[in-house]
Scaffold this motif. Sequence first.
Motif, PDB file in Angstrom:
ATOM      1  N   ASP A 165       3.601   6.359   6.661  1.00  0.00           N
ATOM      2  CA  ASP A 165       4.759   5.820   6.673  1.00  0.00           C
ATOM      3  C   ASP A 165       4.872   5.161   5.232  1.00  0.00           C
ATOM      4  N   VAL A 166       3.869   5.251   4.484  1.00  0.00           N
ATOM      5  CA  VAL A 166       3.759   4.916   3.205  1.00  0.00           C
ATOM      6  C   VAL A 166       3.506   5.812   2.227  1.00  0.00           C
ATOM      7  N   SER A 202      -5.695   9.237  -0.440  1.00  0.00           N
ATOM      8  CA  SER A 202      -6.278   7.706  -0.242  1.00  0.00           C
ATOM      9  C   SER A 202      -5.014   6.708  -0.352  1.00  0.00           C
ATOM     10  N   LEU A 203      -5.629   5.893   0.188  1.00  0.00           N
ATOM     11  CA  LEU A 203      -4.390   4.783   0.712  1.00  0.00           C
ATOM     12  C   LEU A 203      -4.705   3.620  -0.483  1.00  0.00           C
ATOM     13  N   ILE A 204      -3.835   3.453  -1.392  1.00  0.00           N
ATOM     14  CA  ILE A 204      -3.991   2.632  -2.811  1.00  0.00           C
ATOM     15  C   ILE A 204      -3.040   1.297  -2.328  1.00  0.00           C
ATOM     16  N   CYS A 205      -4.018   0.226  -2.376  1.00  0.00           N
ATOM     17  CA  CYS A 205      -3.424  -1.208  -2.055  1.00  0.00           C
ATOM     18  C   CYS A 205      -3.330  -2.035  -3.439  1.00  0.00           C
ATOM     19  N   LEU A 224       8.215   6.175   0.522  1.00  0.00           N
ATOM     20  CA  LEU A 224       8.528   5.340  -0.731  1.00  0.00           C
ATOM     21  C   LEU A 224       9.137   6.386  -1.685  1.00  0.00           C
ATOM     22  N   TRP A 225       9.977   5.664  -2.337  1.00  0.00           N
ATOM     23  CA  TRP A 225      10.562   6.543  -3.388  1.00  0.00           C
ATOM     24  C   TRP A 225       9.460   6.976  -4.509  1.00  0.00           C
ATOM     25  N   CYS A 280       0.906  -1.180   0.081  1.00  0.00           N
ATOM     26  CA  CYS A 280      -0.105  -0.052   0.081  1.00  0.00           C
ATOM     27  C   CYS A 280       0.766   1.221  -0.134  1.00  0.00           C
ATOM     28  N   LEU A 281       0.242   2.282  -0.546  1.00  0.00           N
ATOM     29  CA  LEU A 281       1.123   3.694  -0.682  1.00  0.00           C
ATOM     30  C   LEU A 281       0.016   4.710  -0.297  1.00  0.00           C
TER      31      LEU A 281
END
Length: 843
Positions: free
Chosen positions: A223-224, A139-142, A317-318, A131-132
């Motif tokens: 964190d993501v 929004s949290l995309i998984c 995340l990069w 997830c990011l």
Amino acid sequence: MVGLGTWSLTRAVLIILLLSRSLEGCGYINLSTPVVHLGDAITASCIISQNCGYLDSESQIVWRLGEELLPGGRQQRLPDGTQESTITLPHLNDSLALLFCSLPWSKGLQILDVAELRAGYPPTTPSNLSCLMNLTTESLICQWEPGPDTRLPTNYTLKSFKGLNDCQVQEEAIPDCIPEDGQSHCSIPRQHMRLYQAMGIWVQAENVLGTRKSLQLCLDPMDVVKVEPSTLRALDPSPEVTPPQPGCLLLHWEPWKPSLHIEQKCELRYRPQLGEASWALVGPLPSKSFQHELCGLLPFTAYTLQMRCIRWPLSGLWSDWGPSLVLISSKQPPNVTLETWWRQRQLNSSTVDVQLFWKPMPPEEDSKQIQGYLVSWEPSGQAGVVPPTPLCNTTELNCTFNLPSEVQEVVLVAYNTAGTSQPTPVIFSEHRGPPVGSLHTMARDPHSLWVNWEPPSPQPRGYVIEWGLGPPSPSGSHKTWKMEHNGSITGTLLQENIRPFQLYEITVTPLYQDTMGSSQHIYAYSQETGPLNAPELRINQIGNNWACLEWVPQAPELGKSPLTYTIFWTNPIGQSFSITLNASSHEYVLHNLEPASLYHIHLMAANQAGAANSTVLTLKTIASEEPELHVILILLGLLVLLICFCVTAWLCCRPSRKNSLWPSVPDPAHSSLGSWVPTTTAVEEIYRLPSLRDPSMPTITNITVLEEEEKKPGPCEANDSSGTCGLPTLVQAYVLQGDQRALSIQPQPQSGNSDQVLYGKVLGSSTGPGPGYYIRCDSTQPLLGGLTPSPKSYENLWFQTSPLRTPELLVPNHEDDCVFGPLLDFPLLQGLQVHGVEGLGGF
């Protein structure tokens, strides 16, 4: 998969609705299970009610799977009067199939019931769940990997909850997220989560054969977080900014605006556009100044640059690599060494023409910074006083200029806008050293040539090798050269500007410490071709057991291997022979041939690259006896010719036979009487012509020429009263053949010849000065007794000879009643011009 099942059910319903109303409710199918694991067995039974009025006790239930009839199952009658047929399918290998239960009906089958069979696999556990946090959509995309296809409708659900203590405690459930059909990702909106609070997240896969769950993730949405990359650009020049050093770039970037409150770090990667170089990575870049000077680049070279960023020092995340930026590094003065080579040609006593060549070293990729080359000459003794004289300024790698004969050195530099390279002196030395020996070439492939030589003594410090297209190309045009600095080598490989099937001129020049040796050159083909055709064979001479053949040899070509000629011949029984000759041969004699035999011969011209054949020549040797027969025939012919020549000479040169074949008779219309006088003496010539009236009398004219031996008084001298005493002794008589019917009444001549009638006598002497006379007789015999038939076209009457007769002297006789006078009315001589002494001087 779901759509397929819906279509199958609809089809089954339609089939059931189409069943005959009379059999409605007659039978039905029971399945052990509607869905099985693909490849497993399945059992089905068809039960027919006892209320079915059309059912006989002997009716047999028929099973069909799709279009395939199945073997009859076990059929029995139950105690309640119903009939049951049971069938077991050991392997169901189709994910969807229709099973039919039927009864024989009116010469066909009537369907009682149909059942849908399904087979597949239970779902596999979803994997790689990640997830990011997307700050743009908040929004949290998984996303996850669903695994292999189950062949059955499978549902995926993203489940999550708000948790405490690393998700050990579930505080609040979050609504499930169901992805769209065929998708393997799903988004949790911002209102269903809390930032900086842990969340438990997993994926559940479910179908009729089972349920699987993925590993659970426990994460804080922050964190993501994945930020967007910064926008990279070159730093604009300004007075406040120092220009970049040679081989450097000044870069500047702008962070993504939604992430301005997030601390982050960035990385830069770059690579030159030339070739297929790999990326070079630079980082981390400073996060506050937003600019960086990138050095260590090739001067004046285009580079592709990209940047990415990540939340830092907190976890994140990069981002993806940003859009590419292309920049050209700054220039620096050329830092190259120039190898030089030259040729000189004396124009006159004070001027030389120089052609200078050079190459930049290191190789080409390091010399792109060069914008041009400058050749200059500085007079000796005036260094620093007088500026150098430029000879040429060019972007090419060669230059031609004129110099005074005493100048022995020029200077070459490479330049660009940043400056010039170190000057390269060019000293023109003389050809004093020995040349290389035994120069040879060999084509290894169509695009290279190997050149080798024997090194001279003493050993040189290096070699210069030049090559270019040979004749008919202009000398010195488009020459390529290279320098070998190792004087101990004996060969080198030429690979630049070599094309197949081309003739090249290669020159090797040894270089010594302060001078150079004489140049040696050779011609070679990069890929040689065979001869296009072979010379045509010709037969020079031929005998009964030998034949001499000849041909025109082809002229040798520059750079090609010498030709060899091979003669092949085949005898009448099919045996083949051959002989190989060198390139200078132009003829050959075939020996030991059979007489009167046919031979097939052809010539092959060959070199190292191929061969070509001439057309086939067919010859036949002479038979053994033919030469002797020819010689005999030739000798016999010569003998016959010799005999004929001798006989002809004898007939023509014999005095008694002179003019016997073809007398010389002058034309009466264009001659005088004097030309009728014979030129021979003591010879009697009698010409006798055949009669035109009577074929039995061949002579029509008898001309008798009499020549006296000495002068004697004739009968006419005694009679003074006649006036003819002075007549010459020689008498010529012209006697014409008259009509044979008048012979009996004509007087006979003194000669006693009864077949002649004397019409006139011509008297005269060939030696006397006086004119001749003729005596006309008073004969009543007509000159021409009658019309005579014309001679035939093939009868040459006037040249038929008669036998010689004894000459007889005719004298005038008064009894003949003849008178002396000019021959003006003689019938045969009326066409002649009778003159005086010159016309009759022969009589």
